[in-house]
Write a protein that holds these residues in place. Structure first.
Motif, short mmCIF file in Angstrom:
data_model
loop_
_atom_site.label_atom_id
_atom_site.label_comp_id
_atom_site.label_asym_id
_atom_site.label_seq_id
_atom_site.Cartn_x
_atom_site.Cartn_y
_atom_site.Cartn_z
N TRP A 24 0.38 3.85 -7.46
CA TRP A 24 -0.32 2.85 -8.26
C TRP A 24 0.48 2.49 -9.51
CZ3 TRP A 24 -3.96 -0.72 -8.14
CH2 TRP A 24 -4.36 -1.28 -9.36
N ARG B 262 -9.85 -0.37 -1.25
CA ARG B 262 -8.47 0.07 -1.02
C ARG B 262 -7.73 0.23 -2.34
NH1 ARG B 262 -9.11 -3.79 3.24
NH2 ARG B 262 -8.92 -2.85 5.33
N LYS C 202 -9.02 1.02 -5.34
CA LYS C 202 -9.47 2.24 -6.01
C LYS C 202 -8.98 3.48 -5.26
CE LYS C 202 -13.64 0.26 -8.11
NZ LYS C 202 -15.11 0.39 -8.23
N ALA C 203 -8.96 3.39 -3.95
CA ALA C 203 -8.47 4.53 -3.17
C ALA C 203 -7.01 4.82 -3.49
CB ALA C 203 -8.65 4.26 -1.68
N LEU C 204 -6.20 3.77 -3.62
CA LEU C 204 -4.80 3.97 -3.95
C LEU C 204 -4.66 4.60 -5.34
CD1 LEU C 204 -1.81 3.50 -3.15
CD2 LEU C 204 -1.96 1.29 -4.31
N HIS D 151 -6.59 6.64 -6.87
CA HIS D 151 -6.99 8.04 -6.95
C HIS D 151 -6.31 8.94 -5.92
CE1 HIS D 151 -10.05 7.46 -10.02
NE2 HIS D 151 -10.36 6.33 -9.41
N SER D 152 -5.87 8.37 -4.80
CA SER D 152 -5.20 9.20 -3.80
C SER D 152 -3.69 9.25 -4.00
CB SER D 152 -5.51 8.68 -2.39
OG SER D 152 -4.93 7.39 -2.18
N ALA D 153 -3.13 8.20 -4.59
CA ALA D 153 -1.68 8.14 -4.81
C ALA D 153 -1.41 7.49 -6.16
CB ALA D 153 -1.01 7.36 -3.69
N ARG E 161 0.80 -1.23 0.00
CA ARG E 161 0.00 0.00 0.00
C ARG E 161 0.83 1.28 0.00
NH1 ARG E 161 -4.22 -2.42 4.53
NH2 ARG E 161 -5.15 -3.96 3.12
N THR E 162 2.13 1.17 0.10
CA THR E 162 2.99 2.35 0.14
C THR E 162 4.10 2.22 -0.90
OG1 THR E 162 4.56 1.43 1.75
CG2 THR E 162 2.58 2.51 2.64
#
Length: 342
Positions: free
Chosen positions: A176, A164, A166-168, A170-172, A104-105
């Motif tokens: 991605w 999670r 989709k959030a990644l 659009h947020s980062a 995730r990072t």
């Protein structure tokens, strides 16, 4: 194309030719519904079986022997190349692939290993399979698309909503894209070793792409699926398939495959209007195998009519995989009906 099997109906159809009979194979035909599969897999984990050459070959060949399908699909799993690269992953019964550590990072992405070595167990399994297949029976290679693999990694396992993931996106988005760039070489390397070992065609499976809208698919997925398909362009026929991807068919076809898989939610007539590919694969509803031979025959005639009217080539398949409780004899009869009617 390399020296492929000219008498294999699937290869002929995938390349736009006229096959000697209607080619048919079923996704998830290797395993699940077959009693002989359950016997040989007893006490052996799913991922373990994918790294046992004799066993994976036996499972791959079982439906060819029983059903008279025109192609074998390599027994594998979407996460096999991750496991081979050293990612901590296991397939949990009743749940699916589960990761030891979600990604995730940026640091997680940079720590993700890339498959850059041979997987001799898979190569040996393919050699065993090809020793039994005839010149009329193709072997299809198996690779998962980068979005589906990325979703398993980000979510840590199967997800109902992929929130999670989709959030990644659009947020980062930079994280991605770094993840997709990290995954793509692993998928390509796993595909290339299958080609070198002797597969006759390949299918890129995108199990979860149907959860995306077209704009997100184009931005976050299409470039990487295109790169994977490009890696074997002009070498073997390529099939591209996703679940619930009716609204994405046009975009997915731009990735460049010779054939596009169509799930059972979209008619072949509609699919032919949406895609660039000149060959379609599908799209018998897997639930119809529970409805009896008359229902299967009627559906086969309807699909054949749609394909003929559209003027496209066709590879017969289900609009998704064989359901686990499907009667094996019903599958055999469906194949015979397709060969008669298709």
């Amino acid at each position: 194309m390399r020296n492929l099997k000219p008498n294999a109906p699937l290869v002929a159809a995938a390349l736009g030719g006229t096959p000697s009979r209607p080619p048919v194979w079923f996704m998830r035909q290797a395993g699940r519904s077959l009693p002989e599969y359950k016997r040989v897999r007893e006490g052996i984990g799913m991922l373990d079986s994918c790294f046992m050459p004799e066993l994976l070959a036996e499972i791959t060949l079982q439906p060819v022997r029983r059903h008279d399908v025109d192609a074998a699909i390599l027994f594998s799993d979407i996460v096999v190349p991750l496991k081979a690269a050293g990612v901590g992953v296991d397939i949990v019964a009743g749940r699916g692939p589960v990761m030891d550590h979600p990604v995730r990072t940026v640091a997680d992405v940079e720590a993700l290993p890339i498959l850059d070595a041979d997987v001799p167990q898979v190569r040996q399994g393919i050699e065993i399979i090809n020793a039994e297949l005839t010149q009329a029976q193709a072997l299809i290679g198996f690779v998962g698309a980068p979005f589906t693999l990325a979703s398993y990694l980000v979510e840590g396992g199967p997800s109902r909503n992929h929130e999670r993931t989709k959030a990644l996106m659009h947020s980062a988005p930079e994280t991605w894209h770094a993840l997709m760039r990290r995954l793509t070489p692993t998928i390509i390397n796993f595909l290339q070793l299958q080609v070198e070992a002797g597969i006759d065609a390949m299918q890129l499976f995108d199990s979860w792409a149907g959860y995306l809208n077209e704009a997100d698919y184009r931005e976050f997925v299409l470039p990487y699926s295109t790169q994977i398909l490009d890696s074997v362009a002009g070498v073997i026929p390529r099939i591209h398939f996703g679940v619930g991807t009716g609204e994405l068919l046009g975009a997915m076809s731009e990735a460049g495959s010779e054939a596009m898989g169509v799930d059972y939610r979209v008619s072949m007539a509609a699919a032919a209007q949406r895609v660039q590919a000149k060959v379609l694969q599908g799209n018998l509803d897997p639930a119809l195998l529970f409805a009896g031979d008359s229902a299967v025959r009627a559906a086969v005639r309807r699909i054949r009519g749609e394909v003929d009217a559209a003027g496209v080539g066709h590879i017969w398949n289900l609009g998704h995989g064989v359901l686990p409780t499907t009667d094996a004899d019903a599958i055999t009869r469906a194949v015979a009906i397709i060969h008669e009617e298709g």
